[in-house]
Scaffold this active site. Structure first.
Site, PDB file in Angstrom:
ATOM      1  N   VAL A 193      31.844  44.830  41.851  1.00 45.38           N
ATOM      2  CA  VAL A 193      33.054  44.819  42.660  1.00 45.38           C
ATOM      3  C   VAL A 193      34.232  45.182  41.765  1.00 45.38           C
ATOM      4  CG1 VAL A 193      34.539  43.442  44.170  1.00 45.38           C
ATOM      5  CG2 VAL A 193      32.063  43.008  44.113  1.00 45.38           C
ATOM      6  N   LYS A 221      23.569  32.814  38.036  1.00 47.36           N
ATOM      7  CA  LYS A 221      23.610  33.194  39.443  1.00 47.36           C
ATOM      8  C   LYS A 221      22.287  32.889  40.145  1.00 47.36           C
ATOM      9  CE  LYS A 221      27.852  34.430  39.617  1.00 47.36           C
ATOM     10  NZ  LYS A 221      28.824  33.652  40.430  1.00 47.36           N
ATOM     11  N   THR A 257      37.289  44.591  40.360  1.00 52.13           N
ATOM     12  CA  THR A 257      38.219  43.490  40.149  1.00 52.13           C
ATOM     13  C   THR A 257      38.935  43.689  38.809  1.00 52.13           C
ATOM     14  OG1 THR A 257      36.596  42.140  38.970  1.00 52.13           O
ATOM     15  CG2 THR A 257      36.669  41.911  41.389  1.00 52.13           C
ATOM     16  N   PRO A 258      39.976  42.909  38.526  1.00 50.49           N
ATOM     17  CA  PRO A 258      40.633  42.999  37.218  1.00 50.49           C
ATOM     18  C   PRO A 258      39.667  42.786  36.060  1.00 50.49           C
ATOM     19  CG  PRO A 258      42.018  41.781  38.734  1.00 50.49           C
ATOM     20  CD  PRO A 258      40.711  42.013  39.448  1.00 50.49           C
ATOM     21  N   TYR A 301      24.346  35.408  32.421  1.00 46.02           N
ATOM     22  CA  TYR A 301      24.960  35.562  33.748  1.00 46.02           C
ATOM     23  C   TYR A 301      23.899  35.512  34.845  1.00 46.02           C
ATOM     24  CZ  TYR A 301      27.669  37.617  37.561  1.00 46.02           C
ATOM     25  OH  TYR A 301      28.281  37.844  38.766  1.00 46.02           O
ATOM     26  N   ASP A 343      40.141  22.051  36.685  1.00 48.54           N
ATOM     27  CA  ASP A 343      39.049  22.612  35.887  1.00 48.54           C
ATOM     28  C   ASP A 343      37.744  22.233  36.567  1.00 48.54           C
ATOM     29  OD1 ASP A 343      37.169  23.366  34.049  1.00 48.54           O
ATOM     30  OD2 ASP A 343      37.979  22.196  32.374  1.00 48.54           O
ATOM     31  N   ARG A 390      22.443  41.073  30.781  1.00 43.56           N
ATOM     32  CA  ARG A 390      23.119  40.052  31.602  1.00 43.56           C
ATOM     33  C   ARG A 390      22.281  38.768  31.626  1.00 43.56           C
ATOM     34  NH1 ARG A 390      26.035  43.828  31.338  1.00 43.56           N
ATOM     35  NH2 ARG A 390      27.582  44.590  32.842  1.00 43.56           N
ATOM     36  N   GLY A 449      40.610  38.739  42.187  1.00 45.05           N
ATOM     37  CA  GLY A 449      39.311  39.259  42.617  1.00 45.05           C
ATOM     38  C   GLY A 449      38.876  38.801  43.991  1.00 45.05           C
ATOM     39  N   ILE A 450      37.581  38.491  44.102  1.00 46.49           N
ATOM     40  CA  ILE A 450      36.996  38.114  45.391  1.00 46.49           C
ATOM     41  C   ILE A 450      37.624  36.830  45.923  1.00 46.49           C
ATOM     42  CG2 ILE A 450      34.870  37.417  46.563  1.00 46.49           C
ATOM     43  CD1 ILE A 450      33.352  39.186  44.547  1.00 46.49           C
TER      44      ILE A 450
END
Length: 254
Positions: free
Chosen positions: A184, A155, A186-187, A151, A63, A148, A17-18
């Site tokens: 975005v 953020k 991404t996978p 999340y 980690d 969300r 990804g990013i």
């Protein structure tokens, strides 16, 4: 412009990804890139690609949720000119259906992981009286995204930590900014659609793409371009700022 020759950069979550796009671009611009990922396979993927373009990269299996391991990893790296906090995980759910275990997982990676890396990097940068930090936040800092909850919480914390570090270490030569992307490609997005909408992948991809007024998702490289600018000497007067890269999501979606 935007050259990073002689710079040592740490990029967390650089396996895909990013983060991967940032690592590759930094290496292309001359930086020695330390890829920090949870496992060896994730570390080796971008490192191998960087070697192919004659760049310099070192794998650091770490980690980010474990403060002792993070300090040990940064101690081995030594000098750090640039830190990009890209490691992060996502979660779908409202406050009602977010389990305590889900909340803890998001907090540990997205908040505590960033904190651990900030603490380790700032100590090094402060001694050298210079450094640049770029945190990956989200448009979830600014708007209420449906389902969300955890999340968005994480953020929002990244955004607040960015402002705090920028203010506290302004006179130590350390700049700190964040980038807040919309969706975005991404996978993670492909995997999310495959798991949650089997048989409707194309339909859902189109729907999610069009949630941005510009009509598509961002590509990781487009985010990496802004990250490069903010971490370069050309952005030497910029600190304590958040940059929305959202295809018009916040301002044009009303």
């Amino acid at each position: 412009m935007f050259q990073l020759e002689g710079k040592i950069a740490v990029v967390t979550g650089a396996g895909s990804g990013i983060g991967k796009a940032v690592a590759l671009l930094f290496a292309k611009q001359g930086a020695e890139v330390h890829v920090m990922e949870l496992n060896e396979e994730a570390c080796n993927t971008p490192v191998t690609e960087i070697y192919k373009i004659k760049g310099r990269a070192i794998a650091n299996v770490c980690d980010v949720t474990a403060p002792g391991k993070v300090k040990e990893a940064f101690g081995k790296i030594g000098k750090v000119d640039i830190l990009v906090n890209s490691a992060g995980v996502s979660h779908i759910g409202s406050v009602e259906n977010t389990l305590p275990a889900d909340f803890e997982r998001i907090y540990n990676v997205n908040v505590k992981g960033v904190y651990n890396c900030l603490q380790a990097a700032v100590a090094i940068m402060k001694k050298n009286k210079e450094g640049v930090i770029l945190n990956l936040a989200s448009i979830a800092n600014h708007v209420g995204l449906q389902d969300r909850f955890a999340y968005s919480m994480s953020k929002g914390a990244v955004y607040a930590m960015t402002l705090s570090v920028a203010r506290d270490y302004l006179h130590d030569g350390i700049r700190c900014n964040c980038v807040s992307p919309a969706r975005v490609h991404t996978p993670f997005v492909d995997d999310f659609i495959k798991r949650n909408y089997p048989g409707r992948e194309n339909e859902m991809f189109e729907k999610l793409s069009k949630s941005q007024p510009i009509g598509r998702m961002a590509q990781p490289g487009e985010i990496a371009n802004l990250v490069l600018f903010l971490c370069s000497e050309e952005a030497s007067f910029i600190t304590g700022c958040d940059y929305r890269v959202d295809g018009g999501f916040i301002t044009l979606n009303n």
